[in-house]
Design an enzyme around this catalytic site. Sequence first.
Site, PDB file in Angstrom:
ATOM      1  N   LYS A 101      19.491 -30.275  17.594  1.00 46.40           N
ATOM      2  CA  LYS A 101      18.395 -31.496  17.530  1.00 46.40           C
ATOM      3  C   LYS A 101      17.319 -31.335  18.449  1.00 46.40           C
ATOM      4  CE  LYS A 101      19.630 -35.491  16.221  1.00 46.40           C
ATOM      5  NZ  LYS A 101      18.749 -35.736  14.974  1.00 46.40           N
ATOM      6  N   SER A 103      15.817 -33.240  20.198  1.00 42.90           N
ATOM      7  CA  SER A 103      15.485 -33.986  21.421  1.00 42.90           C
ATOM      8  C   SER A 103      16.446 -33.235  22.747  1.00 42.90           C
ATOM      9  CB  SER A 103      16.398 -35.450  21.438  1.00 42.90           C
ATOM     10  OG  SER A 103      15.655 -36.263  20.485  1.00 42.90           O
ATOM     11  N   PHE A 104      17.500 -32.418  22.048  1.00 40.51           N
ATOM     12  CA  PHE A 104      18.179 -31.744  22.942  1.00 40.51           C
ATOM     13  C   PHE A 104      17.567 -30.327  23.417  1.00 40.51           C
ATOM     14  CE2 PHE A 104      21.777 -34.199  21.467  1.00 40.51           C
ATOM     15  CZ  PHE A 104      22.593 -34.471  22.652  1.00 40.51           C
ATOM     16  N   ALA A 105      16.707 -29.936  22.285  1.00 43.26           N
ATOM     17  CA  ALA A 105      16.174 -28.484  22.780  1.00 43.26           C
ATOM     18  C   ALA A 105      14.960 -28.877  23.373  1.00 43.26           C
ATOM     19  CB  ALA A 105      15.236 -27.936  21.306  1.00 43.26           C
ATOM     20  N   ARG A 106      14.369 -29.950  23.456  1.00 47.38           N
ATOM     21  CA  ARG A 106      13.226 -30.476  24.344  1.00 47.38           C
ATOM     22  C   ARG A 106      13.649 -30.814  25.876  1.00 47.38           C
ATOM     23  NH1 ARG A 106       8.997 -33.607  20.725  1.00 47.38           N
ATOM     24  NH2 ARG A 106       9.566 -32.787  18.805  1.00 47.38           N
ATOM     25  N   ASP A 117      29.269 -20.454   6.779  1.00 45.78           N
ATOM     26  CA  ASP A 117      29.566 -19.550   5.454  1.00 45.78           C
ATOM     27  C   ASP A 117      29.903 -20.421   4.371  1.00 45.78           C
ATOM     28  OD1 ASP A 117      28.619 -17.030   6.380  1.00 45.78           O
ATOM     29  OD2 ASP A 117      30.636 -16.888   7.743  1.00 45.78           O
ATOM     30  N   GLU A 127      28.126 -22.696  20.713  1.00 48.48           N
ATOM     31  CA  GLU A 127      27.848 -22.338  22.043  1.00 48.48           C
ATOM     32  C   GLU A 127      26.541 -22.923  22.279  1.00 48.48           C
ATOM     33  OE1 GLU A 127      26.635 -18.468  24.890  1.00 48.48           O
ATOM     34  OE2 GLU A 127      26.676 -18.069  22.532  1.00 48.48           O
ATOM     35  N   TYR A 159      34.122 -17.760   2.372  1.00 43.69           N
ATOM     36  CA  TYR A 159      34.660 -17.613   3.755  1.00 43.69           C
ATOM     37  C   TYR A 159      36.328 -18.079   3.711  1.00 43.69           C
ATOM     38  CZ  TYR A 159      35.047 -18.217   8.807  1.00 43.69           C
ATOM     39  OH  TYR A 159      35.411 -18.055  10.074  1.00 43.69           O
ATOM     40  N   GLN A 168      39.591 -24.507  11.335  1.00 42.25           N
ATOM     41  CA  GLN A 168      39.448 -25.070  12.880  1.00 42.25           C
ATOM     42  C   GLN A 168      39.430 -26.491  13.360  1.00 42.25           C
ATOM     43  OE1 GLN A 168      36.668 -22.464  14.625  1.00 42.25           O
ATOM     44  NE2 GLN A 168      34.975 -23.400  13.957  1.00 42.25           N
TER      45      GLN A 168
END
Length: 180
Positions: A101, A103-106, A117, A127, A159, A168
């Site tokens: 998102k 906001s996190f990249a900023r 897949d 990660e 997949y 998972q």
Amino acid sequence: MILSDGGIKSYLKRGLMRIEPFTEAQIRENGVDLTIGNQYARFKRTEDVLDVTEETDLLKYYQIGIMDDEGMVIEPYEHVLLHTREYVEMPPDLVGLVNLKSSFARLGLYIPPTVVDAGFKGEIVIEVIGSSFPVRVKPGVPFIHLVFLRTDSPVLRDYSVRGRYQGQRGIRLPKLPIKL
């Protein structure tokens, strides 16, 4: 073709795709926001060489933990694995592209390109690479945006046929050895 909000709602309503838990507020113009789950794995610093072609004790390389309501701090430039709280079931004619998102990249956080897949079922493990300053994250906070791309036809071998991480829940460390 990228699915719009209407296309996403149609897939969900017809039971062709599943996201649980889910609220309609998670649907955006061209994707779905997914939230942070409560488990994490920190990459340990070590001089021990990990050979991806052999079985090994991965706990030498990762520290797994559970977040409480206070969450966890991603230290500067640290690599961690997080997972989505939501369990996703992809149909055979959709592929998902995962984006952090904005906001996190900023804040300077980064995720490598990640594809979900066609036919995948499970919580998505991502990660996250830390910023130049510590950042606290908490379970339940929207952190990734999943964009759906329609394939030109349903995949012939989805997949579920040979997916290593099918079904998972929580953090699942890499499955070794890696072979063709």
